[in-house]
Design a protein around this motif. Structure first.
Motif, PDB file in Angstrom:
ATOM      1  N   ALA A  62     -88.976  92.755 -43.319  1.00  0.00           N
ATOM      2  CA  ALA A  62     -88.389  94.124 -43.857  1.00  0.00           C
ATOM      3  C   ALA A  62     -87.387  94.851 -43.245  1.00  0.00           C
ATOM      4  CB  ALA A  62     -89.965  95.063 -43.583  1.00  0.00           C
ATOM      5  N   PRO A  63     -87.252  94.683 -41.904  1.00  0.00           N
ATOM      6  CA  PRO A  63     -86.021  95.189 -41.267  1.00  0.00           C
ATOM      7  C   PRO A  63     -84.783  94.358 -41.312  1.00  0.00           C
ATOM      8  CG  PRO A  63     -87.688  94.537 -39.674  1.00  0.00           C
ATOM      9  CD  PRO A  63     -87.907  94.094 -40.713  1.00  0.00           C
ATOM     10  N   PHE A  64     -84.877  93.192 -42.205  1.00  0.00           N
ATOM     11  CA  PHE A  64     -83.645  92.243 -42.122  1.00  0.00           C
ATOM     12  C   PHE A  64     -83.292  92.109 -43.505  1.00  0.00           C
ATOM     13  CE2 PHE A  64     -86.410  91.060 -38.460  1.00  0.00           C
ATOM     14  CZ  PHE A  64     -85.656  91.471 -37.601  1.00  0.00           C
ATOM     15  N   ARG A  65     -81.936  92.137 -43.866  1.00  0.00           N
ATOM     16  CA  ARG A  65     -81.332  91.533 -45.120  1.00  0.00           C
ATOM     17  C   ARG A  65     -81.349  90.121 -44.853  1.00  0.00           C
ATOM     18  NH1 ARG A  65     -75.649  94.025 -45.783  1.00  0.00           N
ATOM     19  NH2 ARG A  65     -76.890  95.958 -45.509  1.00  0.00           N
ATOM     20  N   GLU A  66     -81.131  89.586 -43.894  1.00  0.00           N
ATOM     21  CA  GLU A  66     -80.709  88.120 -43.468  1.00  0.00           C
ATOM     22  C   GLU A  66     -81.546  87.867 -42.227  1.00  0.00           C
ATOM     23  OE1 GLU A  66     -76.852  85.745 -42.638  1.00  0.00           O
ATOM     24  OE2 GLU A  66     -77.074  86.478 -44.971  1.00  0.00           O
ATOM     25  N   LEU A  67     -82.238  86.657 -42.233  1.00  0.00           N
ATOM     26  CA  LEU A  67     -82.758  86.166 -40.782  1.00  0.00           C
ATOM     27  C   LEU A  67     -82.641  84.563 -40.784  1.00  0.00           C
ATOM     28  CD1 LEU A  67     -83.765  87.186 -38.274  1.00  0.00           C
ATOM     29  CD2 LEU A  67     -86.167  87.057 -39.435  1.00  0.00           C
ATOM     30  N   LEU A  68     -81.776  84.168 -40.225  1.00  0.00           N
ATOM     31  CA  LEU A  68     -81.324  82.499 -40.094  1.00  0.00           C
ATOM     32  C   LEU A  68     -81.980  82.120 -38.869  1.00  0.00           C
ATOM     33  CD1 LEU A  68     -77.993  82.650 -42.058  1.00  0.00           C
ATOM     34  CD2 LEU A  68     -80.253  82.272 -42.974  1.00  0.00           C
ATOM     35  N   TYR A  69     -82.828  81.057 -38.780  1.00  0.00           N
ATOM     36  CA  TYR A  69     -83.100  80.309 -37.550  1.00  0.00           C
ATOM     37  C   TYR A  69     -82.453  79.127 -37.283  1.00  0.00           C
ATOM     38  CZ  TYR A  69     -87.056  83.392 -37.278  1.00  0.00           C
ATOM     39  OH  TYR A  69     -88.094  84.518 -37.171  1.00  0.00           O
ATOM     40  N   GLU A  70     -81.922  78.718 -36.153  1.00  0.00           N
ATOM     41  CA  GLU A  70     -81.165  77.529 -35.866  1.00  0.00           C
ATOM     42  C   GLU A  70     -82.298  76.953 -34.859  1.00  0.00           C
ATOM     43  OE1 GLU A  70     -77.809  75.935 -33.080  1.00  0.00           O
ATOM     44  OE2 GLU A  70     -77.767  77.787 -33.540  1.00  0.00           O
ATOM     45  N   ARG A  71     -82.763  75.807 -35.268  1.00  0.00           N
ATOM     46  CA  ARG A  71     -83.808  75.060 -34.017  1.00  0.00           C
ATOM     47  C   ARG A  71     -82.976  74.424 -33.083  1.00  0.00           C
ATOM     48  NH1 ARG A  71     -87.546  71.782 -37.914  1.00  0.00           N
ATOM     49  NH2 ARG A  71     -88.014  70.694 -35.752  1.00  0.00           N
ATOM     50  N   ARG A  72     -83.358  74.958 -31.889  1.00  0.00           N
ATOM     51  CA  ARG A  72     -82.262  74.172 -30.829  1.00  0.00           C
ATOM     52  C   ARG A  72     -82.874  73.061 -30.355  1.00  0.00           C
ATOM     53  NH1 ARG A  72     -78.449  78.169 -28.939  1.00  0.00           N
ATOM     54  NH2 ARG A  72     -77.655  76.398 -27.862  1.00  0.00           N
ATOM     55  N   ALA A  73     -84.438  73.166 -30.252  1.00  0.00           N
ATOM     56  CA  ALA A  73     -85.191  71.760 -29.693  1.00  0.00           C
ATOM     57  C   ALA A  73     -86.602  71.916 -30.091  1.00  0.00           C
ATOM     58  CB  ALA A  73     -85.163  71.907 -28.019  1.00  0.00           C
ATOM     59  N   THR A  74     -87.119  70.879 -30.472  1.00  0.00           N
ATOM     60  CA  THR A  74     -88.598  70.977 -30.704  1.00  0.00           C
ATOM     61  C   THR A  74     -89.201  69.811 -30.283  1.00  0.00           C
ATOM     62  OG1 THR A  74     -87.920  71.646 -33.277  1.00  0.00           O
ATOM     63  CG2 THR A  74     -90.250  70.524 -32.935  1.00  0.00           C
ATOM     64  N   PHE A  75     -90.586  70.126 -29.633  1.00  0.00           N
ATOM     65  CA  PHE A  75     -91.213  69.352 -28.462  1.00  0.00           C
ATOM     66  C   PHE A  75     -92.698  69.126 -29.402  1.00  0.00           C
ATOM     67  CE2 PHE A  75     -88.071  71.464 -26.129  1.00  0.00           C
ATOM     68  CZ  PHE A  75     -87.421  70.625 -25.444  1.00  0.00           C
ATOM     69  N   PHE A  76     -93.049  68.082 -29.698  1.00  0.00           N
ATOM     70  CA  PHE A  76     -94.252  67.782 -30.234  1.00  0.00           C
ATOM     71  C   PHE A  76     -95.393  67.252 -29.375  1.00  0.00           C
ATOM     72  CE2 PHE A  76     -93.080  68.239 -34.677  1.00  0.00           C
ATOM     73  CZ  PHE A  76     -91.766  67.979 -34.682  1.00  0.00           C
ATOM     74  N   SER A  77     -96.452  67.456 -29.394  1.00  0.00           N
ATOM     75  CA  SER A  77     -97.542  67.067 -28.700  1.00  0.00           C
ATOM     76  C   SER A  77     -98.629  67.055 -29.455  1.00  0.00           C
ATOM     77  CB  SER A  77     -97.841  67.649 -27.386  1.00  0.00           C
ATOM     78  OG  SER A  77     -98.764  67.287 -26.577  1.00  0.00           O
TER      79      SER A  77
END
Length: 138
Positions: A62-77
């Motif tokens: 709602a507050p955003f016209r655009e919201l883009l995520y850049e994944r910097r690191a992902t850790f799985f377990s």
């Protein structure tokens, strides 16, 4: 950087963030288990099930016209993952700002998101967007 990658969970996370960037509620809901629990952000009351997820969606869009995520690191377990991310936002007011955070995902046996807990400060982002939009143009 990614550790202990699980391709199915990796795709689920990618789809989750693509749906937000594309403002596609239907696709975003498709990444979520029917009985999902979402804390967006972490200290908020949980949004439960798809009805609750629709309310959480408003926080994300709602507050955003655009919201883009850049994944910097992902850790799985096991059946979970922690994602360190940075996002850039354009507010509905035209302001631009960015923030960082960490989201913890837990998945069900079908690779759908069962639980989401996001650690970030939406208030700081909204304040930054408002301040940036209020700056006079040169």
């Amino acid at each position: 950087m990614t550790t202990l990658s699980d391709p199915a969970l990796e795709e689920s996370i990618d789809r989750y963030y693509r749906a937000i960037a594309g403002r596609d509620l239907t696709d975003w809901l498709a990444t979520l288990a029917d009985d999902v629990t979402i804390h967006e952000p972490a200290e908020s009351l949980p949004a439960e099930g798809h009805d609750g997820a629709r309310e959480a969606w408003k926080v994300l869009t709602a507050p955003f016209r655009e919201l883009l995520y850049e994944r910097r690191a992902t850790f799985f377990s096991g059946a979970g993952a922690a994602v360190l991310w940075r996002c850039s936002a354009v507010g509905v007011n035209g302001g631009r700002a960015g923030t960082e955070g960490i989201t913890i995902f837990e998945f069900d046996d079908h690779g759908l998101v069962q639980t989401v807990v996001s650690y970030w400060d939406p208030a700081a982002l909204l304040i930054a967007l408002a301040a940036e939009a209020a700056e006079p143009s040169h």
